[in-house]
Design an enzyme around this catalytic site. Structure first.
Site, PDB file in Angstrom:
ATOM      1  N   LYS A 176       0.844  -1.191   0.000  1.00  0.00           N
ATOM      2  CA  LYS A 176       0.000   0.000   0.000  1.00  0.00           C
ATOM      3  C   LYS A 176       0.881   1.244   0.000  1.00  0.00           C
ATOM      4  O   LYS A 176       1.369   1.683   1.037  1.00  0.00           O
ATOM      5  CB  LYS A 176      -0.931   0.048   1.208  1.00  0.00           C
ATOM      6  N   GLY A 228       6.613   4.334   9.190  1.00  0.00           N
ATOM      7  CA  GLY A 228       5.861   5.577   9.293  1.00  0.00           C
ATOM      8  C   GLY A 228       5.992   6.178  10.674  1.00  0.00           C
ATOM      9  O   GLY A 228       6.955   5.917  11.401  1.00  0.00           O
ATOM     10  N   SER A 229       5.006   6.956  11.047  1.00  0.00           N
ATOM     11  CA  SER A 229       5.060   7.678  12.311  1.00  0.00           C
ATOM     12  C   SER A 229       4.894   6.715  13.493  1.00  0.00           C
ATOM     13  O   SER A 229       4.283   5.648  13.379  1.00  0.00           O
ATOM     14  CB  SER A 229       3.962   8.733  12.366  1.00  0.00           C
ATOM     15  N   THR A 230       5.394   7.140  14.638  1.00  0.00           N
ATOM     16  CA  THR A 230       5.261   6.336  15.840  1.00  0.00           C
ATOM     17  C   THR A 230       3.801   6.217  16.258  1.00  0.00           C
ATOM     18  O   THR A 230       3.359   5.159  16.715  1.00  0.00           O
ATOM     19  CB  THR A 230       6.111   6.926  16.969  1.00  0.00           C
ATOM     20  N   ALA A 232       1.113   6.158  14.292  1.00  0.00           N
ATOM     21  CA  ALA A 232       0.485   5.144  13.440  1.00  0.00           C
ATOM     22  C   ALA A 232       1.024   3.762  13.766  1.00  0.00           C
ATOM     23  O   ALA A 232       0.279   2.770  13.734  1.00  0.00           O
ATOM     24  CB  ALA A 232       0.725   5.479  11.971  1.00  0.00           C
ATOM     25  N   GLY A 233       2.302   3.671  14.100  1.00  0.00           N
ATOM     26  CA  GLY A 233       2.892   2.384  14.457  1.00  0.00           C
ATOM     27  C   GLY A 233       2.262   1.786  15.698  1.00  0.00           C
ATOM     28  O   GLY A 233       2.065   0.567  15.789  1.00  0.00           O
ATOM     29  N   GLU A 382       9.654  14.636  16.845  1.00  0.00           N
ATOM     30  CA  GLU A 382      10.118  14.517  15.466  1.00  0.00           C
ATOM     31  C   GLU A 382       9.401  15.561  14.609  1.00  0.00           C
ATOM     32  O   GLU A 382       8.179  15.525  14.462  1.00  0.00           O
ATOM     33  CB  GLU A 382       9.859  13.115  14.922  1.00  0.00           C
TER      34      GLU A 382
END
Length: 478
Positions: A176, A228-230, A232-233, A382
């Site tokens: 994706k 990706g971002s933390t 979203a992780g 970040e």
């Protein structure tokens, strides 16, 4: 304008289930440069079904690893011939300076294909070990169907950290791409067909968050590989944890570059200009905290300020450009919000600030803050843009403490005339990658990943291949 009206599913170009589209907007001109279908949950269902069939019934997992590695080698040959095209396309869709695209955005994915092709040719799928009751065969088998969810900042690089080892391992995969950068996946799909990879082994569906979460939670997916971002992780990790689904998470960073007193500043700044500002500052490994001793603090601030001020800001397709636009208006506003926060918290912008360098395009002024303490937002969060914070330290113990005083642990560096001493510092900083007088460039042969909130698991190297394998122990008597 590039227009695509199909998705790559089951080895063919198929019509999407929905009518929605994704407009790809140039960060430099703010004009539409491409349009692709916006994948839906129904499209993800179809892609997972194709991958599931390819894994459960197709030839790919049943080939030897050496045979799969040979096919990946063919894909590498096709990729090599289209590097220039890929570099230009990534610059066009997300604003990466063309020099960075030519040095990293396209060559590094090629290097990963070549590395895993070579590794797979000799990798031991089975080994025999002595057991309590007799010999035990330890066997490595592909994990199954993989969902690869990738970001926009280095799209081909991140795709290949997952695709290359997954293919060699024998997995099937649904990729994706991010909605900001779907265009570069189309020539990749063409190369996958041309390389002779069986139908359904690789499927590519660009989509937004809803369809992406549907893919992650899909019961037909055995492993999720996310970069990706933390934030979203954490969400993806929670979904995978509920379902006992394998996952690897490569997340954010807030890395520190420690400048020791014996450092040659002129030499260091040439490397730091890349380590801190690569890809317009949109890199998880960027060294955005510059740690300088109190005795050389003003000197280091001036050196960093001169380095940043010397960067040409402008059209990313111009080879002279060092810093281009950010990927989207929201990113521009986000980074400007951090610059505003730094000023409000008492840091001093010695270069840059809130004045935009161009009226058109999603540009921000490359900014260097002095007078930063490690508890400020610009030092802890970040930013993902060209904003650097120069932080003073008392002595080396304090420098290591500040470097480790972070929620993240992805990268870092130390700059010194004594490389052996630099290695001692490197061993004390808790990050997954580190450099002594350089930035760790994510060599395909060595593991990449982070400590703490920077992620779970490792990509690249033999360790990256192992993350796409399940281990089976077979004991026998007699």
């Amino acid at each position: 304008m590039l227009q695509h009206d199909r998705l790559f599913i089951g080895g063919d170009w198929v019509a999407p289930a929905g009518t929605g589209t994704i407009d790809v907007i140039s960060p430099h001109t703010e004009e539409i440069v491409g349009r692709v279908p916006d994948g839906t949950p129904a499209d993800m269902d179809r892609a997972v079904e194709a991958a599931r069939h390819a894994f459960d019934h197709g030839p790919w997992p049943r080939m030897t690893m050496a045979e799969r590695a040979e096919v990946v080698g063919r894909l590498a040959g096709l990729y090599a011939a289209r590097q220039a095209e890929m570099a230009e396309l990534i610059t066009r869709e997300m604003g990466s300076p063309i020099t960075f695209s030519q040095l990293a955005q396209a060559p590094q994915p090629l290097g990963m294909l070549q590395y895993y092709s070579a590794l797979g040719a000799t990798f031991a799928v089975e080994d025999e070990r002595p057991g309590v009751f007799g010999p035990v065969v330890v066997r490595r088998e592909p994990v199954g169907v993989v969902a690869a969810v990738v970001p926009w900042n280095v799209p081909q690089f991140v795709i290949m950290t997952k695709l290359a080892p997954a293919l060699v391992a024998g997995c099937a995969i649904v990729i994706k791409p991010a909605p900001e950068t779907p265009l570069d996946a189309y020539p990749l799909a063409e190369m996958i067909r041309e390389a002779g990879i069986p139908e359904g082994v690789v499927n590519i569906v660009a989509a937004g968050r809803e369809a992406g979460e549907h893919l992650v939670a899909h019961p037909g997916v055995d492993k999720v590989a996310f970069t990706g971002s933390t934030a979203a992780g954490r969400r993806i990790g929670a979904i995978c944890g509920e379902r006992l689904k394998r996952c690897s998470l490569e997340l954010g960073g807030k890395s520190a570059a420690i400048i020791l007193d014996d450092c040659d500043l002129n030499a260091a700044m040439g490397f730091l200009s890349i380590a801190s500002l690569m890809n317009n500052g949109q890199a998880c490994v960027a060294q955005t905290r510059i740690l300088a001793s109190a005795s050389r603090y003003e000197e280091v601030v001036q050196a960093v300020a001169d380095m940043v001020a010397g960067q040409q800001v402008g059209d990313p397709s111009d080879p002279a450009t060092g810093i281009g636009p950010l990927v989207a208006r929201r990113q521009q506003e986000r980074v400007e919000g951090y610059i505003r926060s730094g000023i409000e918290e008492g840091a001093k912008p010695v270069v840059g600030g809130l004045d935009r360098p161009r009226d058109r395009g999603w540009y921000v002024a490359p900014t260097v803050f002095a007078g930063v303490t490690n508890d400020m937002r610009v030092a802890r969060e970040e930013i993902f843009g060209p904003v650097l914070a120069v932080i003073p330290y008392r002595d080396e113990e304090d420098a290591v403490r500040i470097a480790n005083d972070s929620d993240y642990g992805l990268s870092g560096s130390v700059w010194t005339a004594d490389t052996d001493h630099g290695m001692d510092i490197a061993r004390r900083v808790r990050t997954g990658t580190y450099g002594v007088n350089l930035m760790n460039t994510m060599d395909p042969s060595t593991p990449f990943g982070g400590f703490k909130a920077s992620g779970i698991g490792r990509e690249l190297g033999p360790e990256g291949l192992s993350s796409y394998l399940e281990y089976k122990s077979i004991a026998r008597l007699g």
